[in-house]
Design a protein around this motif. Sequence first.
Motif, PDB file in Angstrom:
ATOM      1  N   HIS A  77      43.172  43.636  42.052  1.00 14.29           N
ATOM      2  CA  HIS A  77      44.006  43.533  42.924  1.00 14.29           C
ATOM      3  C   HIS A  77      45.006  42.786  42.734  1.00 14.29           C
ATOM      4  N   GLU A  78      45.222  41.599  41.807  1.00 13.68           N
ATOM      5  CA  GLU A  78      45.824  40.569  41.458  1.00 13.68           C
ATOM      6  C   GLU A  78      47.723  41.533  41.178  1.00 13.68           C
ATOM      7  N   LEU A  79      48.744  41.453  41.917  1.00 15.10           N
ATOM      8  CA  LEU A  79      49.813  41.367  41.617  1.00 15.10           C
ATOM      9  C   LEU A  79      50.459  42.039  39.683  1.00 15.10           C
ATOM     10  N   GLY A  80      50.298  43.593  39.899  1.00 15.58           N
ATOM     11  CA  GLY A  80      50.324  43.572  37.880  1.00 15.58           C
ATOM     12  C   GLY A  80      49.646  43.824  37.681  1.00 15.58           C
ATOM     13  N   VAL A  81      48.402  43.657  38.020  1.00 13.73           N
ATOM     14  CA  VAL A  81      47.183  43.510  37.870  1.00 13.73           C
ATOM     15  C   VAL A  81      46.201  44.706  37.224  1.00 13.73           C
ATOM     16  N   SER A  82      45.727  45.830  36.733  1.00 16.82           N
ATOM     17  CA  SER A  82      44.418  46.937  37.090  1.00 16.82           C
ATOM     18  C   SER A  82      43.682  46.731  36.603  1.00 16.82           C
ATOM     19  N   ALA A  83      42.551  47.821  36.470  1.00 16.36           N
ATOM     20  CA  ALA A  83      41.482  47.311  35.431  1.00 16.36           C
ATOM     21  C   ALA A  83      41.238  49.033  34.455  1.00 16.36           C
ATOM     22  N   SER A  84      40.354  48.692  33.685  1.00 10.66           N
ATOM     23  CA  SER A  84      39.957  49.594  32.749  1.00 10.66           C
ATOM     24  C   SER A  84      38.697  50.440  33.177  1.00 10.66           C
ATOM     25  N   GLY A  85      38.067  50.049  33.852  1.00  8.95           N
ATOM     26  CA  GLY A  85      37.052  51.042  35.155  1.00  8.95           C
ATOM     27  C   GLY A  85      36.041  51.938  34.203  1.00  8.95           C
ATOM     28  N   PHE A  86      35.594  51.214  32.844  1.00 10.81           N
ATOM     29  CA  PHE A  86      34.854  52.137  32.483  1.00 10.81           C
ATOM     30  C   PHE A  86      33.596  51.643  33.280  1.00 10.81           C
ATOM     31  N   GLY A  87      32.832  51.684  34.116  1.00  7.85           N
ATOM     32  CA  GLY A  87      31.917  51.627  35.269  1.00  7.85           C
ATOM     33  C   GLY A  87      31.373  50.158  35.021  1.00  7.85           C
ATOM     34  N   ALA A  88      30.555  49.614  35.899  1.00  9.05           N
ATOM     35  CA  ALA A  88      30.360  48.915  36.659  1.00  9.05           C
ATOM     36  C   ALA A  88      30.809  47.311  35.400  1.00  9.05           C
ATOM     37  N   GLY A  89      30.070  47.905  34.505  1.00  7.72           N
ATOM     38  CA  GLY A  89      29.908  46.704  33.617  1.00  7.72           C
ATOM     39  C   GLY A  89      30.931  46.548  32.581  1.00  7.72           C
ATOM     40  N   SER A  91      34.836  46.449  32.726  1.00  9.99           N
ATOM     41  CA  SER A  91      35.742  46.898  33.499  1.00  9.99           C
ATOM     42  C   SER A  91      37.089  45.858  32.625  1.00  9.99           C
ATOM     43  N   ARG A  92      37.997  46.293  32.234  1.00 11.82           N
ATOM     44  CA  ARG A  92      38.849  45.086  31.492  1.00 11.82           C
ATOM     45  C   ARG A  92      39.727  44.584  32.376  1.00 11.82           C
ATOM     46  N   PRO A  93      40.220  43.549  32.099  1.00 15.40           N
ATOM     47  CA  PRO A  93      41.926  43.707  32.867  1.00 15.40           C
ATOM     48  C   PRO A  93      42.952  44.745  32.251  1.00 15.40           C
ATOM     49  N   ILE A  94      43.874  45.053  32.676  1.00 12.94           N
ATOM     50  CA  ILE A  94      44.984  45.176  32.443  1.00 12.94           C
ATOM     51  C   ILE A  94      46.928  44.984  33.530  1.00 12.94           C
ATOM     52  N   ILE A  95      47.476  44.399  31.857  1.00  9.19           N
ATOM     53  CA  ILE A  95      48.539  43.835  33.174  1.00  9.19           C
ATOM     54  C   ILE A  95      49.249  44.526  32.374  1.00  9.19           C
ATOM     55  N   ARG A  96      50.316  44.780  33.005  1.00  7.81           N
ATOM     56  CA  ARG A  96      51.968  45.904  33.681  1.00  7.81           C
ATOM     57  C   ARG A  96      51.700  46.839  32.577  1.00  7.81           C
ATOM     58  N   GLY A  97      50.138  47.758  32.546  1.00 10.80           N
ATOM     59  CA  GLY A  97      50.340  48.608  31.837  1.00 10.80           C
ATOM     60  C   GLY A  97      49.454  48.871  30.528  1.00 10.80           C
ATOM     61  N   LEU A  98      49.426  47.285  30.143  1.00 16.71           N
ATOM     62  CA  LEU A  98      48.988  47.277  28.400  1.00 16.71           C
ATOM     63  C   LEU A  98      47.537  46.709  28.708  1.00 16.71           C
ATOM     64  N   GLU A  99      46.988  47.583  27.772  1.00 20.78           N
ATOM     65  CA  GLU A  99      45.936  47.270  27.771  1.00 20.78           C
ATOM     66  C   GLU A  99      44.470  46.365  26.449  1.00 20.78           C
ATOM     67  N   GLY A 100      43.807  46.471  26.311  1.00 19.35           N
ATOM     68  CA  GLY A 100      42.846  46.579  25.252  1.00 19.35           C
ATOM     69  C   GLY A 100      43.829  44.702  24.138  1.00 19.35           C
ATOM     70  N   PRO A 101      43.925  45.423  23.406  1.00 18.92           N
ATOM     71  CA  PRO A 101      43.670  44.395  22.277  1.00 18.92           C
ATOM     72  C   PRO A 101      45.295  43.489  22.718  1.00 18.92           C
ATOM     73  N   ARG A 102      45.876  43.949  22.955  1.00 18.93           N
ATOM     74  CA  ARG A 102      47.276  43.276  24.151  1.00 18.93           C
ATOM     75  C   ARG A 102      46.917  42.531  24.961  1.00 18.93           C
ATOM     76  N   ILE A 103      46.050  42.191  25.819  1.00 21.70           N
ATOM     77  CA  ILE A 103      45.421  41.433  26.110  1.00 21.70           C
ATOM     78  C   ILE A 103      44.557  40.872  26.028  1.00 21.70           C
ATOM     79  N   THR A 117      38.115  44.768  22.847  1.00 18.83           N
ATOM     80  CA  THR A 117      39.492  44.735  22.398  1.00 18.83           C
ATOM     81  C   THR A 117      39.146  46.202  21.756  1.00 18.83           C
ATOM     82  N   LEU A 118      38.295  46.725  20.759  1.00 17.22           N
ATOM     83  CA  LEU A 118      37.978  47.839  20.431  1.00 17.22           C
ATOM     84  C   LEU A 118      37.293  49.159  20.904  1.00 17.22           C
ATOM     85  N   SER A 119      37.634  49.442  22.089  1.00 12.80           N
ATOM     86  CA  SER A 119      36.564  50.026  22.752  1.00 12.80           C
ATOM     87  C   SER A 119      36.714  50.070  24.488  1.00 12.80           C
ATOM     88  N   ASN A 120      36.852  50.952  25.252  1.00 12.40           N
ATOM     89  CA  ASN A 120      36.613  50.791  26.802  1.00 12.40           C
ATOM     90  C   ASN A 120      35.061  50.487  27.197  1.00 12.40           C
TER      91      ASN A 120
END
Length: 670
Positions: A77-89, A91-103, A117-120
């Motif tokens: 819920h933070e400004l510019g941050v979303s989540a990968s949402g791969f189940g409850a266990g 879920s990685r943060p996504i910042i400004r549309g960038l995810e995985g090894p970029r965070i 970073t290898l897989s969601n």
Amino acid sequence: MAMYRRRAASAVISALASLPALAQQTQQPEPAMSTVTVTSSALGGGEAGQILSPAKVLAGPELRNKQGVSLGDTLSHELGVSASGFGAGASRPIIRGLEGPRIKVLENGMSVADVSTLSNDHAVATESSTARQIEILRGPAALLYGSGAIGGLVNVVNERIPQELATQPSGEAELRLGSADRERGLSLSGDAAAGSLGLHVDGSARTTGDYAIPGLAAPNDPAGPRDRLPSSATRASTLGFGMSRIGDWGYAGVSVDTRNSRYGIPTAERSFIDQQQTRFNVEGMVLRPADGIESMRFKLGASDYRHTEKLQDGTPATDFSNRSNEARLELAHAPLGGWRGTVGVQAETSRFSALSAETGRADTVPATRSDSAAAFAVEEREFGPVRANAGLRLESVSRRPDQGMQPDRRFNLASASAGALWHFVPGYAAGATISLAQRAPSIEELYSEGPHESTATFDIGNADLRKETSRNLELSLQKTSGKLRWKANLFENRIRHFIFGRMDGTMVGETGAADAAGGFMRRVWSQGDATIRGAEAEVGWNQTGSGWSLRAFGDVSRGRLDDGSNLPLQPAARIGVETGYRAGPLRSGASLTRALAQDRLAPFESFATPAYTLLDANVSYTWKTARAEWTGFAIGKNLLNQDVRLSTSLLRAVAPQPGRDLIVGVRTTF
């Protein structure tokens, strides 16, 4: 159960409405708001000082109210941050549309050294329930912590190695219970001193069941799961110890911690993952070790990470392992020509493998050794009303797979930033930052060649991939004093040779041969130039004082390849409003967030996420006894019981987010 949830939601909202009257009956003083220091900033200072690297620091009651099962859920819920949402266990943060090894995800300023970073479907191996604070940094943070921070970084701070002596034994413990997922969670931490030795212990245990959803798991599959999402249960425990010797000269200490977790993957296969990690860390800081050097900080870390992907019946499928070592040395120098800052070096080595549990072969990704070495500097100077910042990082990264069919790769990376913040009138500031950051392709992007059960994809890497180069421009304007404060950011990120997994709709079997009933979608790692543009804004009134507070916010970003197509897994635009009330021992808050429909899909995506409205609320009451302070709390999430599907999730078509949830608990500090 549905009636119980409606009553629970009504009870939370009624409690919020009655708070002003109740508060007037209490005479306890309002607790002082503590100043939060951003530990991952080379230049120090608080959140308000992180203009050139826009920052958010979650701490205290705000962190506890937003705490979720995963790191992505906690920060979503933070400004510019979303989540990968791969189940409850997982879920990685996504910042400004960038995810995985970029965070980059850190714990106490060191890499968590997992394989998230290898897989969601791979969880981040850190725990937010025992964290003292969580820091979100973007932009020039890449200069300090490596090419993996091209999109930003998250630092989870638990202060496991004490830096100050406790005047008396102190600690914190929390028990929480949740309704939607039947959560049962306990966390604790404690600090003490024995002469010049600082001592620390922390631990946590949590179990959740399959979480409740507002209806069907898949909207167009009435024969599929409903009301609860199968294979979304989790179980996790952590335990950590630390000690350090502290004196006028500085401090030096060690820590050890272990983590064990199990979580389900909510796909049709209903597989699950068993995860274990043990970490050892050495850390210290020496004040004024030499003329011209204000402090010398060193960090050493070693991690042994493992997880096993298992089929629904418990049969092991793939064993993942990552053994890593990391070392950092930072020198904060005395001002030189008006410039103050930090210079340092960093080295990291890791040994990764993903082996078939049945045959011991590397069927998907070959065992690979990765090494990196870097030098960096970040400097800052005041020019009257203008604060200038500049930095540089040079890094070398190598990938060396075991299999002779795959080539070794070496990448020389250079990152730089420059920015200025202008206080054009008292209480107002405008800033501009331009930065360049480079990232080496990750192991799976280079060398994948096989099926991945949990994502139902047959991944094909490309050993000829080039390094990514990101050129980012950011403009900011904000009001920084008074009860009414606001800020707005505009950014454009041009990324050359952007790496992404392209799916062409071809179904294949375990050997990669085309098979309509094969069960795996072919995913080929590809490159193309991309641009991500976006804006963020928030305005707040009385955010730290007693009485009523208000906040309104919004964020939007859009990523496109230069061929005109959309980038995959892009976040939906959001707007929202929050209100809160503080008086003596009472705290409360409510937030309403509207996420718009996201139908800007990549060519190989087919599920557009609908809009949703998310209503959350919280209330807490604090009282003191002779030896401790106690806080009882209630938190309501998704009180409207909306069918929430995240556009950033690979599972958005089959795995909605939890429905209405009521969390109650008690916290004590002593």
